[in-house]
Design a protein around this motif. Structure first.
Motif, PDB file in Angstrom:
ATOM      1  N   SER A  64     -23.808  -0.196 -19.765  1.00 11.28           N
ATOM      2  CA  SER A  64     -23.777   1.037 -20.570  1.00 11.28           C
ATOM      3  C   SER A  64     -22.474   1.787 -20.381  1.00 11.28           C
ATOM      4  CB  SER A  64     -24.962   1.933 -20.190  1.00 11.28           C
ATOM      5  OG  SER A  64     -26.189   1.282 -20.439  1.00 11.28           O
ATOM      6  N   LEU A  65     -22.009   1.908 -19.137  1.00  6.92           N
ATOM      7  CA  LEU A  65     -20.746   2.588 -18.863  1.00  6.92           C
ATOM      8  C   LEU A  65     -19.568   1.836 -19.469  1.00  6.92           C
ATOM      9  CD1 LEU A  65     -21.379   3.705 -15.173  1.00  6.92           C
ATOM     10  CD2 LEU A  65     -21.131   5.208 -17.164  1.00  6.92           C
ATOM     11  N   CYS A  66     -19.604   0.519 -19.374  1.00  9.57           N
ATOM     12  CA  CYS A  66     -18.511  -0.272 -19.955  1.00  9.57           C
ATOM     13  C   CYS A  66     -18.429  -0.078 -21.462  1.00  9.57           C
ATOM     14  CB  CYS A  66     -18.707  -1.759 -19.628  1.00  9.57           C
ATOM     15  SG  CYS A  66     -18.319  -2.197 -17.922  1.00  9.57           S
ATOM     16  N   GLU A  67     -19.588  -0.013 -22.122  1.00  6.14           N
ATOM     17  CA  GLU A  67     -19.600   0.199 -23.570  1.00  6.14           C
ATOM     18  C   GLU A  67     -19.059   1.581 -23.921  1.00  6.14           C
ATOM     19  OE1 GLU A  67     -23.679  -0.590 -24.418  1.00  6.14           O
ATOM     20  OE2 GLU A  67     -23.335  -2.719 -24.829  1.00  6.14           O
ATOM     21  N   GLN A  68     -19.416   2.585 -23.128  1.00  4.59           N
ATOM     22  CA  GLN A  68     -18.952   3.947 -23.405  1.00  4.59           C
ATOM     23  C   GLN A  68     -17.450   4.093 -23.171  1.00  4.59           C
ATOM     24  OE1 GLN A  68     -21.299   6.941 -21.349  1.00  4.59           O
ATOM     25  NE2 GLN A  68     -23.179   5.734 -21.617  1.00  4.59           N
ATOM     26  N   LEU A  69     -16.958   3.430 -22.125  1.00  2.00           N
ATOM     27  CA  LEU A  69     -15.559   3.611 -21.726  1.00  2.00           C
ATOM     28  C   LEU A  69     -14.631   2.530 -22.282  1.00  2.00           C
ATOM     29  CD1 LEU A  69     -16.248   4.548 -17.992  1.00  2.00           C
ATOM     30  CD2 LEU A  69     -15.704   6.101 -19.888  1.00  2.00           C
ATOM     31  N   LYS A  70     -15.168   1.665 -23.166  1.00  2.79           N
ATOM     32  CA  LYS A  70     -14.373   0.606 -23.787  1.00  2.79           C
ATOM     33  C   LYS A  70     -13.755  -0.314 -22.734  1.00  2.79           C
ATOM     34  CE  LYS A  70     -15.311   2.569 -27.663  1.00  2.79           C
ATOM     35  NZ  LYS A  70     -16.430   2.008 -28.468  1.00  2.79           N
ATOM     36  N   ASN A 102     -14.226  -2.764 -26.954  1.00  2.00           N
ATOM     37  CA  ASN A 102     -15.049  -3.269 -25.845  1.00  2.00           C
ATOM     38  C   ASN A 102     -15.668  -4.612 -26.201  1.00  2.00           C
ATOM     39  OD1 ASN A 102     -18.312  -3.094 -25.084  1.00  2.00           O
ATOM     40  ND2 ASN A 102     -16.846  -3.071 -23.400  1.00  2.00           N
TER      41      ASN A 102
END
Length: 463
Positions: free
Chosen positions: A43-49, A73
């Motif tokens: 989830s964090l990776c998706e939000q932060l690209k 991402n």
């Protein structure tokens, strides 16, 4: 810029790779945790690209790679367009090789639609290239399922996307998949054949209806005759080099004698997982010796924290992968097992001096396992007895090493063997006595229905 997190834990099953980022999913329900950590990471990776790639092998460990500063991402394990692009890239960038540099093996690949069970460092890739040399590069697709370009894709997505790719590539006739897994049911297409390499522990795939009609072969490292081809030398002269070096093609192809460091590196390459390697190494001091697995466990746990379950399970896995062989005593399954290895010189990794007789016995076992007469895809039924180094009931054959004995001593020992064994009960018809003295070779004697024959190691290996 990337951040890599790597461990040498139990790894992740390829079939579970798709679900590990889902909330409340755990790889092992018996372990701790709530199954939310990797979900939060995704989830964090998706939000932060931030791109996320995972590569994992069961019992070897996992690698997570986070990529920063990318415009878009990508969760690589489940990115269909990326997978199609990867297949396209692999097809257009087929491996380069020179056919003249590829040495043929006794177990040449002649059929497509073949399941190939291979031990690590068996040299199978060279044989695959030799097979592919008969085709144009546009006619085959070579894939290594452990290739990081695939991003640790799950088996289901891999199979589906491979089917979609083949549907739009009319030129491809052969698909090679190295390091496949038993759960992989490749997409079938008329005019397309497969070569799959698998770990020996994946032999259950032979019972799959999906692979009905596929041929199956087994690939070990070099046997003695193949070693001669590598060295391009005569049989008698090369025996000493053979016993000093290795059956592993990467070592045998070298012009220098391997050191203990070379053998340590070979073991690291064969067994990347640190715990698994430590357990394997605990056996190295007991080559051709009867030993209790429980005794070895007790010795190792004094040096390191390890559970009995882990030691026993890992030992079984090493046996299934045919890196370690624990031969039972005939008719006494609870007695100590004799210890042998996939390469007879691996004990040199931890020993300054090795016993030549034990080394030759290990080499003899490997010749038996590689011989087309005795080779079985399941555990070969080879035993030891009090009088014989190896006994193969299904072939009515016994083998005994007497490397440095005079012929008179050998003749006397034949009568001793006859007095000690019950040939009818043990179904013995033929006993080979192995020597390294060619002057004794050829001696034959029949006693009470059992034929005894003295052969040099290299004559036996050429039978």
């Amino acid at each position: 810029n990337t951040l890599t997190i790597e461990d040498n834990g139990i790894g992740i099953e390829p079939s579970k790779m798709q679900s590990i980022f889902e909330r409340f999913v755990r790889d092992d329900e018996s372990s701790g945790g709530f199954g939310i950590g990797l979900h939060l990471v995704k989830s964090l990776c998706e939000q932060l690209k931030i791109s996320l790639r995972v590569d994992s092998k069961r019992d070897e460990g996992s690698v997570f790679v986070l990529g920063f500063g990318l415009r878009k991402n990508k969760i690589w394990y489940n990115h269909q367009m990326n997978l199609q692009n990867t297949f396209s890239f692999l097809h257009s960038h087929a491996p380069s090789f020179k056919k003249s540099e590829l040495l043929p093996r006794k177990q040449n690949l002649t059929l497509a639609n073949t399941l190939i069970f291979k031990t690590p460092q068996s040299g199978i890739t060279s044989s695959l290239f030799l097979f592919l040399s008969a085709y144009e590069k546009s006619e085959y697709l070579y894939i290594d399922y452990s290739d990081w370009l695939l991003g640790g894709v799950g088996v289901g997505d891999f199979v589906n996307e491979l089917g979609a790719f083949l549907a739009r590539c009319a030129d491809i006739k052969i698909v090679v998949i190295e390091n496949a897994c038993g759960a992989m049911e490749v997409p079938r297409k008329e005019g397309v054949s497969y070569l799959l390499t698998l770990c020996p522990s994946e032999q259950e795939i032979l019972h799959s209806e999906h692979y009905k009609g596929f041929a199956s072969v087994f690939f070990f490292p070099l046997d003695f005759e193949e070693y001669i081809l590598f060295k391009r030398s005569s049989t008698g002269l090369v025996f000493n080099d053979f016993m000093r070096e290795s059956t592993l093609p990467s070592i045998a192809s070298s012009d220098t004698q391997p050191s203990h460091l070379d053998m340590q590196q070979a073991i690291t390459s064969l067994i990347p997982n640190a715990t698994k390697r430590q357990i394997f190494t605990s056996y190295l001091s007991y080559q051709s010796v009867g030993v209790s697995v429980y005794h070895l466990y007790n010795l190792l746990r004094k040096k390191t924290k390890i559970s009995k379950d882990t030691f026993y399970a890992t030992t079984k896995q090493l046996e299934r992968e045919m890196l370690l062989f624990l031969l039972p005593k005939f008719a006494h399954p609870k007695d100590n097992r004799r210890v042998y290895f996939i390469d007879f010189n691996l004990p040199k990794a931890i020993k300054i001096q090795t016993d030549i007789k034990k080394t030759v016995q290990n080499a003899l076992l490997l010749e038996l396992l590689k011989h087309k007469t005795y080779l079985m895809l399941h555990t070969p039924h080879i035993y030891y007895t009090d009088e014989l180094d190896f006994y193969i009931p299904s072939k009515h054959i016994g083998i005994l090493t007497m490397l440095f004995r005079e012929l008179d001593e050998i003749k006397e020992h034949i009568w001793y063997i006859d007095a000690m064994i019950d040939a009818e009960k043990e179904q013995l018809e033929h006993i080979y006595i192995i020597t390294i003295d060619k002057e004794h070779s050829g001696y034959k004697q029949a006693v009470n229905g059992v034929s005894y024959q003295v052969l040099t190691f290299w004559e036996f290996a050429s039978l």
